[in-house]
Design a protein around this motif. Structure first.
Motif, mmCIF file in Angstrom:
data_model
loop_
_atom_site.group_PDB
_atom_site.id
_atom_site.type_symbol
_atom_site.label_atom_id
_atom_site.label_comp_id
_atom_site.label_asym_id
_atom_site.label_seq_id
_atom_site.Cartn_x
_atom_site.Cartn_y
_atom_site.Cartn_z
ATOM 1 N N TYR A 108 0.893 -1.367 -0.011
ATOM 2 C CA TYR A 108 0.056 -0.016 0.046
ATOM 3 C C TYR A 108 1.033 1.273 0.129
ATOM 4 O O TYR A 108 2.030 1.183 0.581
ATOM 5 C CB TYR A 108 -0.801 -0.116 1.315
ATOM 6 C CG TYR A 108 -1.487 -1.103 1.420
ATOM 7 C CD1 TYR A 108 -2.235 -2.095 0.537
ATOM 8 C CD2 TYR A 108 -1.702 -1.668 2.673
ATOM 9 C CE1 TYR A 108 -2.782 -3.279 0.720
ATOM 10 C CE2 TYR A 108 -2.393 -3.324 3.041
ATOM 11 C CZ TYR A 108 -2.932 -3.852 1.792
ATOM 12 O OH TYR A 108 -3.613 -4.970 2.004
ATOM 13 N N PRO A 109 0.549 2.323 -0.723
ATOM 14 C CA PRO A 109 1.155 3.626 -0.810
ATOM 15 C C PRO A 109 1.412 4.245 0.720
ATOM 16 O O PRO A 109 0.293 4.102 1.573
ATOM 17 C CB PRO A 109 0.587 4.332 -1.670
ATOM 18 C CG PRO A 109 -0.733 3.722 -1.942
ATOM 19 C CD PRO A 109 -0.897 2.500 -1.132
ATOM 20 N N ALA A 110 2.542 4.869 0.790
ATOM 21 C CA ALA A 110 2.584 5.763 1.977
ATOM 22 C C ALA A 110 3.873 6.743 1.755
ATOM 23 O O ALA A 110 4.780 6.504 0.877
ATOM 24 C CB ALA A 110 3.084 4.820 3.251
ATOM 25 N N VAL A 111 3.589 8.089 2.299
ATOM 26 C CA VAL A 111 4.681 8.989 2.168
ATOM 27 C C VAL A 111 4.847 9.685 3.535
ATOM 28 O O VAL A 111 4.143 9.539 4.404
ATOM 29 C CB VAL A 111 3.764 10.038 0.981
ATOM 30 C CG1 VAL A 111 3.508 9.472 -0.301
ATOM 31 C CG2 VAL A 111 2.557 10.598 1.752
ATOM 32 N N VAL A 112 6.116 10.450 3.338
ATOM 33 C CA VAL A 112 6.335 11.089 4.462
ATOM 34 C C VAL A 112 6.475 12.704 3.878
ATOM 35 O O VAL A 112 7.097 12.887 2.917
ATOM 36 C CB VAL A 112 7.553 10.787 5.163
ATOM 37 C CG1 VAL A 112 8.033 11.532 6.160
ATOM 38 C CG2 VAL A 112 7.758 9.518 5.739
ATOM 39 N N THR A 113 5.902 13.686 4.558
ATOM 40 C CA THR A 113 5.823 14.866 4.194
ATOM 41 C C THR A 113 6.312 16.030 5.172
ATOM 42 O O THR A 113 6.182 15.739 6.406
ATOM 43 C CB THR A 113 4.448 15.432 3.646
ATOM 44 O OG1 THR A 113 3.538 15.227 4.553
ATOM 45 C CG2 THR A 113 3.995 14.236 2.567
ATOM 46 N N ARG A 114 6.926 17.279 4.619
ATOM 47 C CA ARG A 114 6.928 18.272 5.629
ATOM 48 C C ARG A 114 5.668 19.310 5.492
ATOM 49 O O ARG A 114 4.879 18.811 4.641
ATOM 50 C CB ARG A 114 8.259 18.983 5.061
ATOM 51 C CG ARG A 114 9.560 17.805 5.430
ATOM 52 C CD ARG A 114 10.744 18.771 5.252
ATOM 53 N NE ARG A 114 11.029 19.619 6.338
ATOM 54 C CZ ARG A 114 12.056 20.196 6.709
ATOM 55 N NH1 ARG A 114 13.074 20.252 5.618
ATOM 56 N NH2 ARG A 114 12.278 21.031 7.526
ATOM 57 N N PRO A 115 5.784 20.490 6.347
ATOM 58 C CA PRO A 115 4.622 21.261 6.165
ATOM 59 C C PRO A 115 4.377 21.722 4.640
ATOM 60 O O PRO A 115 5.506 21.827 3.812
ATOM 61 C CB PRO A 115 5.301 22.302 6.829
ATOM 62 C CG PRO A 115 6.029 21.799 7.921
ATOM 63 C CD PRO A 115 6.674 20.705 7.398
ATOM 64 N N TYR A 116 3.105 22.021 4.335
ATOM 65 C CA TYR A 116 2.554 22.376 3.046
ATOM 66 C C TYR A 116 2.786 21.379 2.103
ATOM 67 O O TYR A 116 2.826 21.691 0.712
ATOM 68 C CB TYR A 116 3.569 23.565 2.471
ATOM 69 C CG TYR A 116 3.569 24.755 3.508
ATOM 70 C CD1 TYR A 116 2.532 25.692 3.773
ATOM 71 C CD2 TYR A 116 4.823 25.092 4.358
ATOM 72 C CE1 TYR A 116 2.718 26.836 4.835
ATOM 73 C CE2 TYR A 116 4.623 25.968 5.059
ATOM 74 C CZ TYR A 116 3.719 26.769 5.374
ATOM 75 O OH TYR A 116 3.709 28.021 6.278
ATOM 76 N N GLY A 117 2.961 20.180 2.105
ATOM 77 C CA GLY A 117 2.860 18.931 1.516
ATOM 78 C C GLY A 117 4.130 18.814 0.725
ATOM 79 O O GLY A 117 4.161 17.850 -0.199
ATOM 80 N N ARG A 118 5.361 18.906 1.356
ATOM 81 C CA ARG A 118 6.548 18.903 0.557
ATOM 82 C C ARG A 118 6.958 17.524 0.956
ATOM 83 O O ARG A 118 7.069 16.767 1.881
ATOM 84 C CB ARG A 118 7.562 19.709 1.174
ATOM 85 C CG ARG A 118 7.505 21.207 0.514
ATOM 86 C CD ARG A 118 8.489 21.881 1.395
ATOM 87 N NE ARG A 118 8.048 22.282 2.717
ATOM 88 C CZ ARG A 118 9.053 22.981 3.697
ATOM 89 N NH1 ARG A 118 10.281 23.229 3.337
ATOM 90 N NH2 ARG A 118 8.721 22.899 4.776
ATOM 91 N N LEU A 119 7.088 16.763 -0.239
ATOM 92 C CA LEU A 119 7.344 15.410 -0.161
ATOM 93 C C LEU A 119 8.789 15.004 0.503
ATOM 94 O O LEU A 119 9.896 15.544 -0.358
ATOM 95 C CB LEU A 119 7.222 14.501 -1.539
ATOM 96 C CG LEU A 119 7.451 13.127 -1.588
ATOM 97 C CD1 LEU A 119 6.549 12.386 -0.550
ATOM 98 C CD2 LEU A 119 7.416 12.476 -3.066
ATOM 99 N N VAL A 120 9.027 14.214 1.454
ATOM 100 C CA VAL A 120 10.305 13.999 1.708
ATOM 101 C C VAL A 120 10.749 12.476 1.295
ATOM 102 O O VAL A 120 11.864 12.225 0.860
ATOM 103 C CB VAL A 120 10.360 13.806 3.321
ATOM 104 C CG1 VAL A 120 11.795 13.459 3.943
ATOM 105 C CG2 VAL A 120 10.151 15.513 3.764
ATOM 106 N N ALA A 121 9.919 11.452 1.571
ATOM 107 C CA ALA A 121 10.224 10.057 1.094
ATOM 108 C C ALA A 121 8.790 9.511 0.691
ATOM 109 O O ALA A 121 7.743 9.869 1.148
ATOM 110 C CB ALA A 121 10.981 9.359 1.987
#
Length: 268
Positions: A108-121
């Motif tokens: 299943y998909p998963a993401v790590v983000t910073r504020p304002y939706g910036r993708l980290v990983a």
């Protein structure tokens, strides 16, 4: 004639956050283990708080680590919470742990983000969210919120975009109410400009909107969980969010499982 004491930066910030959190002076005084009279003096600029009191007030107001540093600075004290770069060796174990969490969530998909939706990983299953999107939206730096709602991104495949899109923007509006931020307000306005009109009936449950997503394998129904790093003492880590997508039905789970098998064995 009584001299008027002009509120200092700390007094203004303290009153601002207390008002923003809809907390009375008495309630905040109780939370911070002080007196209402002393708190009143602080907000009038008639008393200067000690460093420990500033920290206690910030904790009682549930300020973010960044906001706590700002309150300390306003009171004349040095910040106590560091802000590290994710690429530094010191955060190597954190990056490794995040990668393991992302991989462990497959298929299943998963993401790590910073504020304002910036993708980290992200893990490999993010391809279900990016396929068919314009190159501009999926080229680094990727903003997952813009990708989700932009008409040239995921939005073109979202079957319930009016409802799901507003679920996303209303969540952001809730954050903006708790922590006023002009930049966030502008970003929300941008995202809302991408959404079509929604005729939401009386039975609409804004807090329970699954993502209905078209794919070559059939419609997917996904729900999400968002996890924060609440015990972090580094600003960068405290602002990270892990968003994990979960199948809302057996058919979606099976489609994602088959997609994962094709990624592992592209020649089959």
């Amino acid at each position: 004639m009584t001299a008027v004491v002009e509120p200092n930066p700390f007094a203004r910030q303290l009153r601002h956050w207390r008002t923003q959190r809809h907390v009375s002076q008495l309630d905040l005084a109780i939370r911070a283990d002080t007196s209402q009279r002393y708190l009143s003096f602080l907000e009038q600029g008639r008393s200067r708080p000690g460093r420990t009191m500033v920290v206690r007030l910030a904790e009682s107001l549930e300020l973010s680590l960044r906001e706590r540093n700002a309150l300390l600075l306003a009171a004349g004290y040095a910040p106590i919470f560091p802000e590290s770069d994710l690429d530094t060796p010191e955060l190597g174990p954190i990056r490794t742990a995040l990668e393991r969490i992302l991989d462990g969530h497959l298929p299943y998909p998963a993401v790590v983000t910073r504020p304002y939706g910036r993708l980290v990983a992200a893990n490999a299953a993010i391809d279900i969210l990016t396929e068919g999107s314009s190159a501009e939206l999926i080229s680094p730096p990727i903003n997952v919120l813009r990708l989700a709602l932009h008409p040239d991104g995921l939005a073109r495949r979202v079957r319930n975009l009016p409802e799901w899109g507003r679920h996303v923007t209303e969540s952001l509006r809730g954050k903006a109410l708790r922590c006023p931020d002009t930049r966030l307000d502008e970003f929300i306005a941008e995202l809302e400009s991408y959404l079509p009109e929604a005729n939401l009936g009386p039975d609409h449950l804004g807090f329970a909107v699954p993502l209905r997503l078209s794919s070559p394998d059939g419609e997917l129904r996904l729900i999400t969980t968002i996890t924060g790093f609440a015990t972090a003492v580094d600003i960068t880590l405290s602002e990270l969010h892990l968003e994990a997508f979960l199948p809302a039905d057996d058919r979606t789970a099976e489609i994602l499982r088959r997609r994962a098998e094709r990624r592992r064995n592209p020649s089959d």
